[in-house]
Design a protein around this motif. Structure first.
Motif, PDB file in Angstrom:
ATOM      1  N   GLY A  31       0.128  -4.460   2.378  1.00  0.00           N
ATOM      2  CA  GLY A  31      -0.829  -4.985   1.413  1.00  0.00           C
ATOM      3  C   GLY A  31      -1.104  -6.464   1.507  1.00  0.00           C
ATOM      4  N   ASN A  64       0.841  -1.191   0.000  1.00  0.00           N
ATOM      5  CA  ASN A  64       0.000   0.000   0.000  1.00  0.00           C
ATOM      6  C   ASN A  64       0.877   1.242   0.000  1.00  0.00           C
ATOM      7  N   LEU A  72      -3.333   0.657  -3.638  1.00  0.00           N
ATOM      8  CA  LEU A  72      -2.886  -0.739  -3.657  1.00  0.00           C
ATOM      9  C   LEU A  72      -1.990  -0.954  -4.875  1.00  0.00           C
ATOM     10  N   SER A 121      -4.096  -4.127   6.436  1.00  0.00           N
ATOM     11  CA  SER A 121      -4.738  -3.505   5.277  1.00  0.00           C
ATOM     12  C   SER A 121      -6.037  -2.824   5.676  1.00  0.00           C
TER      13      SER A 121
END
Length: 335
Positions: free
Chosen positions: A290, A150, A306, A296
């Motif tokens: 991620g 992320n 993402l 997350s």
């Protein structure tokens, strides 16, 4: 393009490799020679950095590896403790466009791929998000898989653009008198690190010796910093180690005191780190979250992007036969 040669970069030339890392789209702090050699030394692994050279000695790219020498199954990987990715770096060529640029990159990747295939029986590379095109591996029969990280655009982490949940947590942290500071204290950090995993009934994934060694290198080379969130009584409620390179900051490791989680110190600490990085000109913050559902979900409040990154792997028939034989022997022993 002239013929390419792949050979090991000598330690006295590591500065040339680091220059390629800093210039390349793929390069991160995890590719740097100091990172690779320190991780290798602390985990007792042999390391090698392979370079792709053009005629005349120009270094165009390469790949840093952790190697397991063996007369039976020599293997190499980019995977190591607290090292999310590594892999191939390519020196940009701004003079080449379109098809020439594609062929330039593919020729460098292909030279590395072929060299690895002749030198090792098992190879596993986890490339950074900067390496989008892994087709030269796929076309040659390598297996591929995808992971995610992320990336937070730091401008989106400012309080008035985040969720109500985050704003309420920050109000709670302010009510509890949480403050932050930058200070390197590896003993304090490992204590929180151990408690973080202990709360989940897990052993820490790395030893105190490993973490101490990495923190010392990070501090000495000035590639990161340690942040702490403290209560009014002076207790450390949460700590985070942030790394940085030419393009992004990376949330490398975080730990917290389970008994002080309700203070929301970890949320306040994250917010202050984001503000500081943004004020220093960083645009992206790699959260490294991620692939973990719980993390997350927590960071989804900040609307991160993402981002995929790719693994490639190859094994020879000999290595597959050796692994199958070992599995059979292990099964017989267990019986």
């Amino acid at each position: 393009m002239s013929a390419l040669e792949v050979c090991e970069i000598l330690p006295e030339d590591y500065s040339r490799w680091d220059d390629v890392v800093r210039a390349s789209l793929e390069g991160t702090v995890f590719h740097l020679s100091d990172w690779v050699t320190t991780v290798g030394g602390l985990t007792h692994r042999k390391t090698t950095i392979l370079g792709v050279y053009q005629q005349g000695g120009n270094l165009l790219g390469g790949c840093a590896l952790y190697v397991r020498p063996s007369w039976m199954i020599p293997s190499a990987t980019t995977d190591a403790p607290l090292t999310p990715f590594g892999g191939i770096c390519i020196l940009p060529s701004e003079s080449m466009k379109g098809k020439k640029q594609l062929l330039y990159r593919h020729s460098i990747i292909g030279a590395l791929r072929d060299h690895l295939a002749t030198r090792f029986d098992a190879i596993h590379l986890t490339n950074s998000p900067g390496l989008v095109d892994i087709r030269p591996f796929i076309w040659d029969g390598w297996k591929s898989s995808v992971l995610f990280t992320n990336y937070l655009m730091l401008s989106d982490a400012i309080v008035d653009t985040t969720s109500r949940t985050v704003r309420n947590a920050l109000k709670q942290a302010a009510k509890n008198g949480i403050t932050v500071e930058k200070r390197v204290d590896s003993t304090l950090y490992y204590d929180l690190f151990r408690k973080t995993f202990q709360r989940q009934n897990l052993a820490p994934p790395v030893s105190e010796e490993f973490l101490d060694g990495m923190i010392a290198m990070i501090d000495t080379r000035q590639i990161g910093e340690m942040w702490h969130a403290k209560t009014p009584s002076g207790e450390t409620a949460a700590s985070t180690i942030v790394l940085r390179d030419n393009r992004h900051a990376h949330a490398w490791s975080a730990a917290s005191n389970p008994e002080l989680r309700e203070t929301e110190a970890h949320t306040y600490l994250f917010q202050e780190i984001c503000k500081d990085l943004h004020s220093r000109g960083f645009k992206g913050f790699n959260l490294q979250t991620g692939n973990t559902p719980q993390l997350s979900a927590f960071y989804a409040s900040y609307h991160p992007v993402l981002t995929p990154y790719y693994q490639v792997a190859a094994t020879t028939l000999r290595s597959r036969a050796a692994y199958a034989a070992k599995s059979t022997v292990d099964t017989l022993i267990r019986r």
